[in-house]
Scaffold this active site. Structure first.
Site, PDB file in Angstrom:
ATOM      1  CG  ASN A   1     -13.756  98.304  70.977  1.00 26.13           C
ATOM      2  OD1 ASN A   1     -14.276  97.289  70.489  1.00 26.13           O
ATOM      3  ND2 ASN A   1     -13.516  98.421  72.259  1.00 26.13           N
TER       4      ASN A   1
ATOM      5  CG  LEU B   1      -7.183 111.496  68.813  1.00 30.98           C
ATOM      6  CD1 LEU B   1      -8.396 112.378  68.963  1.00 30.98           C
ATOM      7  CD2 LEU B   1      -6.915 110.756  70.108  1.00 30.98           C
TER       8      LEU B   1
ATOM      9  CB  SER C   1      -5.615 102.059  83.408  1.00 38.05           C
ATOM     10  OG  SER C   1      -5.735 100.734  83.849  1.00 38.05           O
TER      11      SER C   1
ATOM     12  CE1 TYR D   1      -4.992 100.529  77.659  1.00 38.35           C
ATOM     13  CE2 TYR D   1      -4.744  99.285  79.700  1.00 38.35           C
ATOM     14  CZ  TYR D   1      -5.375 100.276  78.968  1.00 38.35           C
ATOM     15  OH  TYR D   1      -6.372 101.022  79.552  1.00 38.35           O
TER      16      TYR D   1
ATOM     17  CE  LYS E   1      -5.025 104.105  78.863  1.00 36.17           C
ATOM     18  NZ  LYS E   1      -5.813 105.155  78.209  1.00 36.17           N
TER      19      LYS E   1
HETATM   20  N1  LIG Z   1     -12.756  99.636  80.290  1.00 36.85           N
HETATM   21  C1  LIG Z   1     -11.779  99.480  81.150  1.00 36.85           C
HETATM   22  O1  LIG Z   1     -11.688  98.455  81.843  1.00 36.85           O
HETATM   23  C2  LIG Z   1     -10.735 100.553  81.333  1.00 36.85           C
HETATM   24  C3  LIG Z   1      -9.944 100.538  82.502  1.00 36.85           C
HETATM   25  C4  LIG Z   1      -8.983 101.527  82.669  1.00 36.85           C
HETATM   26  C5  LIG Z   1      -8.803 102.505  81.692  1.00 36.85           C
HETATM   27  N2  LIG Z   1      -9.579 102.483  80.571  1.00 36.85           N
HETATM   28  C6  LIG Z   1      -9.346 103.523  79.563  1.00 36.85           C
HETATM   29  O2  LIG Z   1     -10.552 104.258  79.400  1.00 36.85           O
HETATM   30  C7  LIG Z   1     -10.683 104.704  78.055  1.00 36.85           C
HETATM   31  C8  LIG Z   1     -12.031 104.287  77.518  1.00 36.85           C
HETATM   32  O3  LIG Z   1     -12.161 102.882  77.659  1.00 36.85           O
HETATM   33  P1  LIG Z   1     -13.475 102.117  77.196  1.00 36.85           P
HETATM   34  O4  LIG Z   1     -13.601 100.922  78.069  1.00 36.85           O
HETATM   35  O5  LIG Z   1     -14.605 103.046  77.056  1.00 36.85           O
HETATM   36  O6  LIG Z   1     -12.975 101.615  75.777  1.00 36.85           O
HETATM   37  P2  LIG Z   1     -13.756 101.576  74.391  1.00 36.85           P
HETATM   38  O7  LIG Z   1     -12.922 100.798  73.454  1.00 36.85           O
HETATM   39  O8  LIG Z   1     -15.162 101.132  74.615  1.00 36.85           O
HETATM   40  O9  LIG Z   1     -13.763 103.121  74.000  1.00 36.85           O
HETATM   41  C9  LIG Z   1     -12.703 103.749  73.347  1.00 36.85           C
HETATM   42  C10 LIG Z   1     -13.280 104.443  72.131  1.00 36.85           C
HETATM   43  O10 LIG Z   1     -12.239 105.121  71.461  1.00 36.85           O
HETATM   44  C11 LIG Z   1     -12.386 104.910  70.063  1.00 36.85           C
HETATM   45  N3  LIG Z   1     -11.033 105.080  69.494  1.00 36.85           N
HETATM   46  C12 LIG Z   1      -9.937 104.316  69.719  1.00 36.85           C
HETATM   47  N4  LIG Z   1      -8.884 104.811  69.032  1.00 36.85           N
HETATM   48  C13 LIG Z   1      -9.336 105.916  68.374  1.00 36.85           C
HETATM   49  C14 LIG Z   1      -8.724 106.852  67.501  1.00 36.85           C
HETATM   50  N5  LIG Z   1      -7.450 106.758  67.133  1.00 36.85           N
HETATM   51  N6  LIG Z   1      -9.482 107.865  67.014  1.00 36.85           N
HETATM   52  C15 LIG Z   1     -10.780 107.991  67.365  1.00 36.85           C
HETATM   53  N7  LIG Z   1     -11.412 107.114  68.173  1.00 36.85           N
HETATM   54  C16 LIG Z   1     -10.690 106.094  68.673  1.00 36.85           C
HETATM   55  C17 LIG Z   1     -12.989 103.525  69.918  1.00 36.85           C
HETATM   56  O11 LIG Z   1     -13.720 103.365  68.710  1.00 36.85           O
HETATM   57  C18 LIG Z   1     -13.914 103.451  71.134  1.00 36.85           C
HETATM   58  O12 LIG Z   1     -15.204 103.901  70.833  1.00 36.85           O
HETATM   59  C19 LIG Z   1      -9.488 104.127  77.304  1.00 36.85           C
HETATM   60  O13 LIG Z   1      -8.493 105.109  77.240  1.00 36.85           O
HETATM   61  C20 LIG Z   1      -9.045 102.975  78.180  1.00 36.85           C
HETATM   62  O14 LIG Z   1      -7.675 102.703  78.029  1.00 36.85           O
HETATM   63  C21 LIG Z   1     -10.545 101.541  80.372  1.00 36.85           C
END
Ligand SMILES: NC(=O)c1ccc[n+]([C@@H]2O[C@H](COP(=O)([O-])OP(=O)(O)OC[C@H]3O[C@@H](n4cnc5c(N)ncnc54)[C@H](O)[C@@H]3O)[C@@H](O)[C@H]2O)c1
Length: 348
Positions: A50, A74, A139, A163, A167
């Site tokens: 993503n 990962l 989150s 989801y 968490k």
């Molecule tokens: N954006 C939001 O609204 C929000 C809110 C609360 C918590 N979060 C948490 O914050 C973190 C980052 O969110 P974000 O918005 O930057 O999301 P995002 O999807 O933009 O970033 C996550 C990244 O992790 C990578 N990824 C996913 N699974 C992977 C794996 N198995 N191995 C290697 N890379 C992997 C994806 O390619 C992506 O680049 C996440 O854990 C998400 O749950 C996000």
């Protein structure tokens, strides 16, 4: 109240190295910039499931230095082990996770495997490499439907979707780890709604398809990719009847990670904090602000409330301020303006 004590350690001889899992994603890429500004060595691992492929190049352009990025998953333990073998890492910030509530209800096993097994494998490799400092992306979803506002960290935790459960499970794993092995220092950061983009327009949120979140959805209405905004419920007990949430600029959030990391590296111990602003905005206020940013009126339609939604969720950020010196500085106009600037750059 603790003052913001974030002093950049640019070019200090004892530069510390941080591994960012998911560092090419939305929050990870902005945190990369904040960490480089603070003088850290940063290594990214991301499977690009993503993330935009050119993010490392853009980060290089933005920071003026070579980006170390491993395009690994990962769940591939030997690849992760190699990264720890190749770099003397001091701490990990763990962003890598799948984050769509809607998708998690259709593919719960994929979510549990990626988010929970991903964390456990990472922790095993950290322990093997004797790295015990971890900042974890949690989150506000762990609060379910909070009964008291603003939401404090000691509020009851619950979830209504896979989801959110991933968490909660990850937080429990981390809490047990610290309880039974005092070598671990963990910062659990419960984000409210991160929005906006870096002011350069070089990095931002990549959204394919129909976004789950409000601002990316409005952004797609503004570009014409979506015909109108769906407003779910206009009869809540809020200023204009639409849902109110706490939105935080992604660069404020990124700087919160640097503060959390410094707390861990300074030996001040583990913490759980909300990262929000403490100020809520309604759906219609968000729309209005985006209209100002993009310079035109955006269409919307009011729909029935969604099951499980609540009228208002706003953070109490006092703990983050007291423990980390964290304070969100960027306002709603900046959130909308930088988001729109990012959308314009991607359309070029
Ligand atoms: N954006 C939001 O609204 C929000 C809110 C609360 C918590 N979060 C948490 O914050 C973190 C980052 O969110 P974000 O918005 O930057 O999301 P995002 O999807 O933009 O970033 C996550 C990244 O992790 C990578 N990824 C996913 N699974 C992977 C794996 N198995 N191995 C290697 N890379 C992997 C994806 O390619 C992506 O680049 C996440 O854990 C998400 O749950 C996000």
């Amino acid at each position: 109240m603790k003052q913001n004590n974030w002093i950049p350690r640019k070019d200090s001889p004892g530069k510390r190295a941080v591994l960012l899992t998911g560092g090419a994603g939305f929050i990870g890429s902005h945190t990369y910039v904040a960490l480089k500004q603070a003088g850290y060595e940063v290594i990214i691992v991301d499977n690009f499931s993503n993330a935009l492929e050119d993010t490392p190049e853009r980060l290089q352009q933005l920071t003026g230095s070579k980006v170390i990025c491993y395009a690994d998953d990962l769940l591939d333990r030997s690849a992760i082990r190699r990264i720890f073998d190749n770099h003397p890492i001091d701490a990990v910030i763990h962003f890598a996770a799948k984050k769509s509530v809607a998708e998690s209800t259709t593919a719960p096993l994929v979510y549990y495997e990626n988010n929970v097994s991903g964390l456990i494998g990472l922790l095993e490799e950290m322990r093997r490499a004797s790295v015990f400092n971890l900042v974890f992306s949690s989150s506000a979803t762990v609060y379910g439907s909070p009964e008291t506002l603003p939401v404090r960290e000691n509020a009851a935790l619950s979830s209504t979707n896979p989801y959110g459960f991933t968490k909660l499970v990850c937080e429990n794993v981390l809490s047990d780890l610290q309880k039974f092995d005092p070598r671990w220092n963990v910062g659990i950061l419960r984000y409210f709604n991160p929005v906006g983009a870096h002011s350069s327009g070089l990095i931002g949120e990549s959204t394919t398809g129909i976004p789950d979140n409000l601002m990316p959805y409005i952004a797609k209405v503004a570009t014409g990719e979506l015909p109108f905004l769906r407003v779910f419920g206009a009869d809540y007990d809020t200023l204009d009847g639409t849902g109110v949430r706490d939105y935080i600029h992604v660069m404020d959030l990124a700087e919160g990670h640097v503060l959390s990391l410094e707390e861990l590296l300074d030996g001040a111990g583990s913490h759980i904090v909300n990262l929000g602003t403490g100020r809520g905005y309604s759906v219609l206020e968000m729309l209005k602000s985006y209209e100002t940013a993009c310079g035109r009126t955006l269409p919307y339609q009011v729909m029935p409330r969604r099951p499980g939604d609540v009228g208002e969720v706003v953070a109490d950020p006092a703990n983050a301020n007291a423990l980390l010196g964290f304070e969100a500085k960027r306002d709603l106009d900046h959130m909308s303006k930088t988001s729109w600037n990012w959308m314009l750059q991607r359309m070029d």
